[in-house]
Scaffold this motif. Structure first.
Motif, PDB file in Angstrom:
ATOM      1  N   PRO A   1      82.914  54.958  41.878  1.00  0.00           N
ATOM      2  CA  PRO A   1      83.045  55.723  43.111  1.00  0.00           C
ATOM      3  C   PRO A   1      84.482  55.679  43.623  1.00  0.00           C
ATOM      4  CG  PRO A   1      82.180  53.557  43.592  1.00  0.00           C
ATOM      5  CD  PRO A   1      82.277  53.654  42.088  1.00  0.00           C
ATOM      6  N   LEU A   2      84.873  56.657  44.447  1.00  0.00           N
ATOM      7  CA  LEU A   2      86.153  56.534  45.134  1.00  0.00           C
ATOM      8  C   LEU A   2      86.111  55.306  46.033  1.00  0.00           C
ATOM      9  CD1 LEU A   2      86.574  60.298  45.965  1.00  0.00           C
ATOM     10  CD2 LEU A   2      87.976  58.995  44.373  1.00  0.00           C
ATOM     11  N   TYR A   3      85.030  55.158  46.776  1.00  0.00           N
ATOM     12  CA  TYR A   3      84.720  53.975  47.573  1.00  0.00           C
ATOM     13  C   TYR A   3      83.219  53.719  47.406  1.00  0.00           C
ATOM     14  CZ  TYR A   3      89.031  55.362  50.008  1.00  0.00           C
ATOM     15  OH  TYR A   3      90.327  55.738  50.311  1.00  0.00           O
ATOM     16  N   GLY A   4      82.848  52.453  47.265  1.00  0.00           N
ATOM     17  CA  GLY A   4      81.422  52.143  47.235  1.00  0.00           C
ATOM     18  C   GLY A   4      80.801  52.306  48.607  1.00  0.00           C
ATOM     19  N   ILE A   5      81.480  51.782  49.622  1.00  0.00           N
ATOM     20  CA  ILE A   5      81.116  51.962  51.031  1.00  0.00           C
ATOM     21  C   ILE A   5      82.387  52.301  51.779  1.00  0.00           C
ATOM     22  CG2 ILE A   5      80.283  50.848  53.141  1.00  0.00           C
ATOM     23  CD1 ILE A   5      78.535  49.051  51.427  1.00  0.00           C
ATOM     24  N   PHE A   6      82.347  53.352  52.608  1.00  0.00           N
ATOM     25  CA  PHE A   6      83.507  53.728  53.420  1.00  0.00           C
ATOM     26  C   PHE A   6      83.030  53.889  54.862  1.00  0.00           C
ATOM     27  CE2 PHE A   6      87.875  55.556  53.156  1.00  0.00           C
ATOM     28  CZ  PHE A   6      88.035  55.858  54.498  1.00  0.00           C
ATOM     29  N   MET A   7      83.606  53.088  55.760  1.00  0.00           N
ATOM     30  CA  MET A   7      83.260  53.134  57.173  1.00  0.00           C
ATOM     31  C   MET A   7      84.534  53.334  57.985  1.00  0.00           C
ATOM     32  SD  MET A   7      79.938  52.581  57.538  1.00  0.00           S
ATOM     33  CE  MET A   7      78.750  52.529  56.176  1.00  0.00           C
ATOM     34  N   ARG A   8      84.574  54.393  58.793  1.00  0.00           N
ATOM     35  CA  ARG A   8      85.789  54.729  59.555  1.00  0.00           C
ATOM     36  C   ARG A   8      85.449  54.848  61.037  1.00  0.00           C
ATOM     37  NH1 ARG A   8      90.097  58.599  57.008  1.00  0.00           N
ATOM     38  NH2 ARG A   8      90.874  56.513  56.444  1.00  0.00           N
ATOM     39  N   ASN A   9      86.193  54.097  61.864  1.00  0.00           N
ATOM     40  CA  ASN A   9      85.965  54.103  63.310  1.00  0.00           C
ATOM     41  C   ASN A   9      84.497  53.851  63.642  1.00  0.00           C
ATOM     42  OD1 ASN A   9      88.520  56.192  63.038  1.00  0.00           O
ATOM     43  ND2 ASN A   9      88.609  54.906  64.879  1.00  0.00           N
ATOM     44  N   VAL A  10      84.031  52.681  63.211  1.00  0.00           N
ATOM     45  CA  VAL A  10      82.648  52.282  63.463  1.00  0.00           C
ATOM     46  C   VAL A  10      82.633  51.004  64.292  1.00  0.00           C
ATOM     47  CG1 VAL A  10      81.734  53.363  61.381  1.00  0.00           C
ATOM     48  CG2 VAL A  10      82.558  51.009  61.274  1.00  0.00           C
ATOM     49  N   ASP A  11      81.602  50.851  65.100  1.00  0.00           N
ATOM     50  CA  ASP A  11      81.375  49.637  65.871  1.00  0.00           C
ATOM     51  C   ASP A  11      79.997  49.079  65.522  1.00  0.00           C
ATOM     52  OD1 ASP A  11      83.787  50.034  67.135  1.00  0.00           O
ATOM     53  OD2 ASP A  11      82.920  50.829  68.986  1.00  0.00           O
ATOM     54  N   ASN A  12      79.892  47.752  65.575  1.00  0.00           N
ATOM     55  CA  ASN A  12      78.607  47.078  65.371  1.00  0.00           C
ATOM     56  C   ASN A  12      78.016  47.427  64.006  1.00  0.00           C
ATOM     57  OD1 ASN A  12      78.977  46.253  68.046  1.00  0.00           O
ATOM     58  ND2 ASN A  12      77.717  47.917  68.839  1.00  0.00           N
TER      59      ASN A  12
END
Length: 428
Positions: free
Chosen positions: A192-203
């Motif tokens: 994958p490009l990213y396995g998990i991608f999280m941007r501007n997330v809280d909690n």
């Protein structure tokens, strides 16, 4: 059980024909499978459905097959028993039966479409978490992603194999500008490009994550959609990443990070990389052959990591860094600091075992540590940043290595060091 063995308390049946006993056992197995199928199809909506047979690709044999498809993780890795996945209540599920995926409003052969249908069936605009369980394995394109809205819990009881190519910030699991998300279990293979991608997330909570990759980056959490606000309150329980061509786990612009264990094997760049992240606690980084032939490290801090305002109070706390082979063991660079690393166990790195360069208020091996060459320990600085200062190296046994400080830093303390077949060139 052999044909002549019997359970405790069972009467002897040696006179009964063996064929009759085999037919009876087969009927019992068939009845059990039928009961499991009935239970699977009659469970109330949102109820955790019992899995007693191998129907729908979710029974014990199917789960064992899913587990077998992903090689067993070494000690300390993120792999969790498959039986732990999918238990408890949920609001929607995506289930594979043969080659068909079923989810609310969807029936077809595409895993991603089924997962999207399950997520989209949750209550719109919710302010409390709702849970989706995915039962089965499948594939998806590297150029696609499953986007999670706020207040979503995802539990994937199977493996997502990423195929093909893509560009941008695509990932099997993705969120942007969202809050209160949990990924309880996730196995990813492919590139994958990213396995998990999280941007501007809280909690955000990542539970048991296992990635046996052939390329790409494992997990990235950042704030680069809106850098005026950090991603906040991030928890990562246990991650295993192998085969990534980039970093295993990377954060950038995070405030409030709690990490259990990051285990990496044969990863191209860093094991755990913290960029511009503050108020972080890490239990353990365990890396083998991570960043081989590069300047990256098992554990790396960069880009003003640990800087709060214009100062570096202790706010980055690491329990242990273990590095075997690879590039570097510990690397602090580009105006980072405010860190205490309690224990280090570093051996055989091809680059520096430890490099502290233009960093401030760093305490290495506050409790204990060993460094074995050929990689050495360096205190250094580049001219474009303020000189390294307020660094303590202590409680270290250094074997077949070297300790060097150049240029001289400010307020550099060496305490309780044992050098075995190792040289020292420091300013104090």
């Amino acid at each position: 059980m052999s044909p002549t063995s019997r359970a405790p308390g069972e009467p002897r049946t040696s006179q009964a024909p063996r064929a009759r006993r085999r037919r009876g056992a087969a009927l019992a197995v068939a009845a059990t499978a039928l009961a499991g199928l009935i239970g699977l199809t009659t469970a109330a909506p949102g109820q955790a459905r019992p899995v007693t047979g191998d129907t729908a690709g979710t029974g014990p044999s199917a789960r064992a097959a899913v587990t077998a498809a992903v090689p067993a993780a070494p000690s300390g890795s993120a792999a969790a028993p498959a039986a732990d996945c999918g238990t408890g209540s949920y609001q929607a599920e995506a289930v594979r039966n043969g080659n068909t995926w079923s989810a609310p409003g969807y029936s077809g052969t595409d895993m991603l479409s089924a997962m999207r249908a399950a997520v989209n069936s949750l209550t719109p605009g919710r302010t409390a978490k709702q849970r989706v369980v995915v039962r089965g394995s499948g594939s998806m394109s590297a150029g696609a992603r499953l986007s999670l809205p706020s207040y979503t819990v995802l539990d994937v009881c199977g493996t997502i194999d990423v195929t093909g190519s893509g560009s941008g910030d695509q990932a099997p699991v993705y969120a942007r500008g969202a809050r209160d998300i949990e990924i309880q279990h996730l196995n990813v293979t492919g590139a994958p490009l990213y396995g998990i991608f999280m941007r501007n997330v809280d909690n955000l909570t990542l539970g048991q994550i296992d990635m046996r990759l052939t390329g790409g980056l494992g997990i990235r959490i950042d704030n680069h959609g809106d850098r005026s606000a950090r991603s906040r309150n991030i928890r990562i329980d246990s991650v295993f990443v192998s085969g990534a061509s980039n970093h295993a786990v990377e954060t950038y612009g995070v405030d409030g990070l709690t990490v259990g264990t990051v285990t990496t094997r044969n990863v191209g760049y860093s094991g755990l990389l913290l960029n511009d992240t503050v108020n972080a606690t890490v239990q353990k980084v365990d890396a083998e052959n991570t960043g081989t032939g590069t300047g990256y490290a098992a554990f790396r801090m960069a880009n003003r990591n640990g800087r709060i305002g214009d100062s570096y109070p202790v706010n980055i706390r690491v329990g242990q860094v273990v590095a075997r082979g690879g590039g570097r063991g510990v690397f602090c660079v580009s105006e980072s600091g405010g860190a205490v690393i309690d224990r280090v166990d570093i051996s055989g790195t091809g680059n520096d075992a430890v490099l502290i360069e233009n960093c401030y208020n760093v305490n290495l091996a506050a409790q204990s540590g060993t460094v074995s060459g050929p990689g050495g320990i360096r205190i250094a600085a580049r001219t474009e940043f303020a000189n390294t200062r307020d660094v303590t190296l202590q409680n270290l046994t250094v074997t077949n290595s070297a300790l060097r400080e150049s240029p001289c830093g400010a307020n550099i303390t060496y305490r309780n060091l044992t050098l075995v077949n190792s040289s020292r060139s420091t300013c104090s």
